[in-house]
Design an enzyme around this catalytic site. Sequence first.
Site, PDB file in Angstrom:
ATOM      1  N   HIS A   4       0.786  -1.230   0.022  1.00 40.69           N
ATOM      2  CA  HIS A   4      -0.007   0.025   0.133  1.00 40.69           C
ATOM      3  C   HIS A   4       0.817   1.310   0.042  1.00 40.69           C
ATOM      4  O   HIS A   4       0.253   2.373   0.051  1.00 40.69           O
ATOM      5  CB  HIS A   4      -0.782  -0.020   1.218  1.00 40.69           C
ATOM      6  CG  HIS A   4      -1.873  -1.343   1.212  1.00 40.69           C
ATOM      7  ND1 HIS A   4      -1.483  -2.320   1.827  1.00 40.69           N
ATOM      8  CD2 HIS A   4      -2.920  -1.461   0.630  1.00 40.69           C
ATOM      9  CE1 HIS A   4      -2.511  -3.277   1.617  1.00 40.69           C
ATOM     10  NE2 HIS A   4      -3.384  -2.670   0.894  1.00 40.69           N
ATOM     11  N   ARG A  43      -3.989   5.533  -3.333  1.00 41.46           N
ATOM     12  CA  ARG A  43      -5.193   5.583  -2.615  1.00 41.46           C
ATOM     13  C   ARG A  43      -5.343   7.129  -2.052  1.00 41.46           C
ATOM     14  O   ARG A  43      -6.243   7.181  -1.206  1.00 41.46           O
ATOM     15  CB  ARG A  43      -5.451   4.707  -1.637  1.00 41.46           C
ATOM     16  CG  ARG A  43      -6.087   3.322  -1.988  1.00 41.46           C
ATOM     17  CD  ARG A  43      -6.072   2.355  -0.969  1.00 41.46           C
ATOM     18  NE  ARG A  43      -6.184   1.038  -1.469  1.00 41.46           N
ATOM     19  CZ  ARG A  43      -7.466   0.570  -1.586  1.00 41.46           C
ATOM     20  NH1 ARG A  43      -8.513   1.052  -0.714  1.00 41.46           N
ATOM     21  NH2 ARG A  43      -7.709  -0.829  -1.851  1.00 41.46           N
ATOM     22  N   ARG A  87       1.050  10.084  16.251  1.00 44.77           N
ATOM     23  CA  ARG A  87      -0.220  10.302  15.746  1.00 44.77           C
ATOM     24  C   ARG A  87      -0.588  11.741  16.183  1.00 44.77           C
ATOM     25  O   ARG A  87      -0.511  12.253  17.304  1.00 44.77           O
ATOM     26  CB  ARG A  87      -1.010   9.405  16.121  1.00 44.77           C
ATOM     27  CG  ARG A  87      -2.856   9.884  15.964  1.00 44.77           C
ATOM     28  CD  ARG A  87      -3.534   8.381  16.140  1.00 44.77           C
ATOM     29  NE  ARG A  87      -4.888   9.220  16.402  1.00 44.77           N
ATOM     30  CZ  ARG A  87      -5.830   9.801  15.836  1.00 44.77           C
ATOM     31  NH1 ARG A  87      -5.551  10.131  14.387  1.00 44.77           N
ATOM     32  NH2 ARG A  87      -6.804  10.128  16.234  1.00 44.77           N
ATOM     33  N   GLU A 179     -11.126   8.288  20.675  1.00 46.64           N
ATOM     34  CA  GLU A 179     -10.682   8.457  19.072  1.00 46.64           C
ATOM     35  C   GLU A 179     -10.867   7.112  18.496  1.00 46.64           C
ATOM     36  O   GLU A 179     -11.442   6.020  19.136  1.00 46.64           O
ATOM     37  CB  GLU A 179      -9.651   9.196  19.022  1.00 46.64           C
ATOM     38  CG  GLU A 179      -8.387   8.604  20.000  1.00 46.64           C
ATOM     39  CD  GLU A 179      -7.706   7.587  19.300  1.00 46.64           C
ATOM     40  OE1 GLU A 179      -7.942   6.520  19.458  1.00 46.64           O
ATOM     41  OE2 GLU A 179      -6.532   7.755  18.402  1.00 46.64           O
ATOM     42  N   MET A 180      -9.961   7.052  17.473  1.00 43.52           N
ATOM     43  CA  MET A 180     -10.269   5.515  16.535  1.00 43.52           C
ATOM     44  C   MET A 180      -8.983   4.760  16.105  1.00 43.52           C
ATOM     45  O   MET A 180      -9.221   4.123  15.382  1.00 43.52           O
ATOM     46  CB  MET A 180     -11.329   5.781  15.523  1.00 43.52           C
ATOM     47  CG  MET A 180     -12.778   6.579  15.890  1.00 43.52           C
ATOM     48  SD  MET A 180     -13.987   6.809  14.700  1.00 43.52           S
ATOM     49  CE  MET A 180     -14.499   4.927  14.538  1.00 43.52           C
ATOM     50  N   GLU A 181      -7.713   5.198  16.572  1.00 46.96           N
ATOM     51  CA  GLU A 181      -6.752   4.760  16.096  1.00 46.96           C
ATOM     52  C   GLU A 181      -5.817   4.141  17.089  1.00 46.96           C
ATOM     53  O   GLU A 181      -4.859   3.347  16.457  1.00 46.96           O
ATOM     54  CB  GLU A 181      -6.056   5.768  14.936  1.00 46.96           C
ATOM     55  CG  GLU A 181      -6.829   5.887  13.743  1.00 46.96           C
ATOM     56  CD  GLU A 181      -8.121   6.886  13.945  1.00 46.96           C
ATOM     57  OE1 GLU A 181      -8.128   7.818  14.945  1.00 46.96           O
ATOM     58  OE2 GLU A 181      -8.975   7.241  13.035  1.00 46.96           O
ATOM     59  N   ASP A 204     -14.321  17.776  19.713  1.00 43.48           N
ATOM     60  CA  ASP A 204     -15.921  17.913  20.200  1.00 43.48           C
ATOM     61  C   ASP A 204     -16.154  17.289  21.527  1.00 43.48           C
ATOM     62  O   ASP A 204     -15.055  16.392  22.056  1.00 43.48           O
ATOM     63  CB  ASP A 204     -16.771  16.950  19.293  1.00 43.48           C
ATOM     64  CG  ASP A 204     -16.447  15.655  19.127  1.00 43.48           C
ATOM     65  OD1 ASP A 204     -15.044  15.605  18.390  1.00 43.48           O
ATOM     66  OD2 ASP A 204     -16.892  14.612  19.566  1.00 43.48           O
TER      67      ASP A 204
HETATM   68  N1  HPA Z   1     -15.543   9.815  18.538  1.00 49.12           N
HETATM   69  C1  HPA Z   1     -14.762   8.984  17.942  1.00 49.12           C
HETATM   70  N2  HPA Z   1     -13.638   9.602  17.435  1.00 49.12           N
HETATM   71  C2  HPA Z   1     -13.534  10.836  17.347  1.00 49.12           C
HETATM   72  C3  HPA Z   1     -14.534  11.621  18.134  1.00 49.12           C
HETATM   73  C4  HPA Z   1     -15.717  10.953  18.716  1.00 49.12           C
HETATM   74  O1  HPA Z   1     -16.578  11.956  19.383  1.00 49.12           O
HETATM   75  N3  HPA Z   1     -14.152  12.927  17.872  1.00 49.12           N
HETATM   76  C5  HPA Z   1     -12.910  12.887  17.268  1.00 49.12           C
HETATM   77  N4  HPA Z   1     -12.557  11.725  16.869  1.00 49.12           N
END
Ligand code: HPA
Length: 234
Positions: A4, A43, A87, A179-181, A204
């Site tokens: 990749h 990509r 990150r 977060e997600m990573e 947020d």
């Molecule tokens: N949720 C998941 N990941 C995020 C969020 C959230 O509210 N804000 C920024 N990344």
Amino acid sequence: MSIHIAAAKGDIAESILLPGDPLRAKFIAENWFEEPVRFNEIRNMFGYTGRYRGARVSVMGTGMGMPSLSIYVNELLREYGVRRLVRVGTCGGLTEKVKVRDVVLGMSASTDSAVNKVRFAGMDYAPTASFHLLSAAYEAAKTAGLSAHVGPIVSSDSFYTEDPDQWKLWARFGVLAVEMESAELYTLAAKFGAEALAILTVSDHLVSGEATPAAERETRFKAMVELGIASVLS
Ligand code: HPA
């Protein structure tokens, strides 16, 4: 060339910044690096290598979520000899202690993902940041007069969760932000004897419902990049 990433061996520095958004990678390379050279556009997941005050440094997008990050970070560690990965991203605040616009340094990353359950055959692994990178980022934040929180974060597989109150359980156990990573980033860095850290700005807030206006995100992002560079080149 890996599956990749189109780079040749040696094209990528040992120190790399990892925003989720590839256009942020481009922005970082164009605004902070001397003589940036693009090493990937497969990509549109742009990656660049340049110099910062003489030191060799790279930046590359990871995409959103652990499966996407995992592909790129695996290849960076396995094929390109990357040793320090920071990150730079955003997170949702889970506690009133952490305000929108603040910086969170993720000391550990819990997860609702099955990725480590599968990897560790049902046992629990504790994905942890590099103390070296963490303390360097913390010192850089103090010097810059930024309010940086250090503590646990959670990496979720779902932005849109089935139960909108699910985050409250993590908050009760002292988790600062979602977060997600990062859980996958920390786990992979450990596997390859490398160092990793997540530097996040609170974009947020799940308690107050507040969000940062787009214009301000830009300024906040710049401050976070400075911390990321200080940390990854420390
Ligand atoms: N949720 C998941 N990941 C995020 C969020 C959230 O509210 N804000 C920024 N990344």
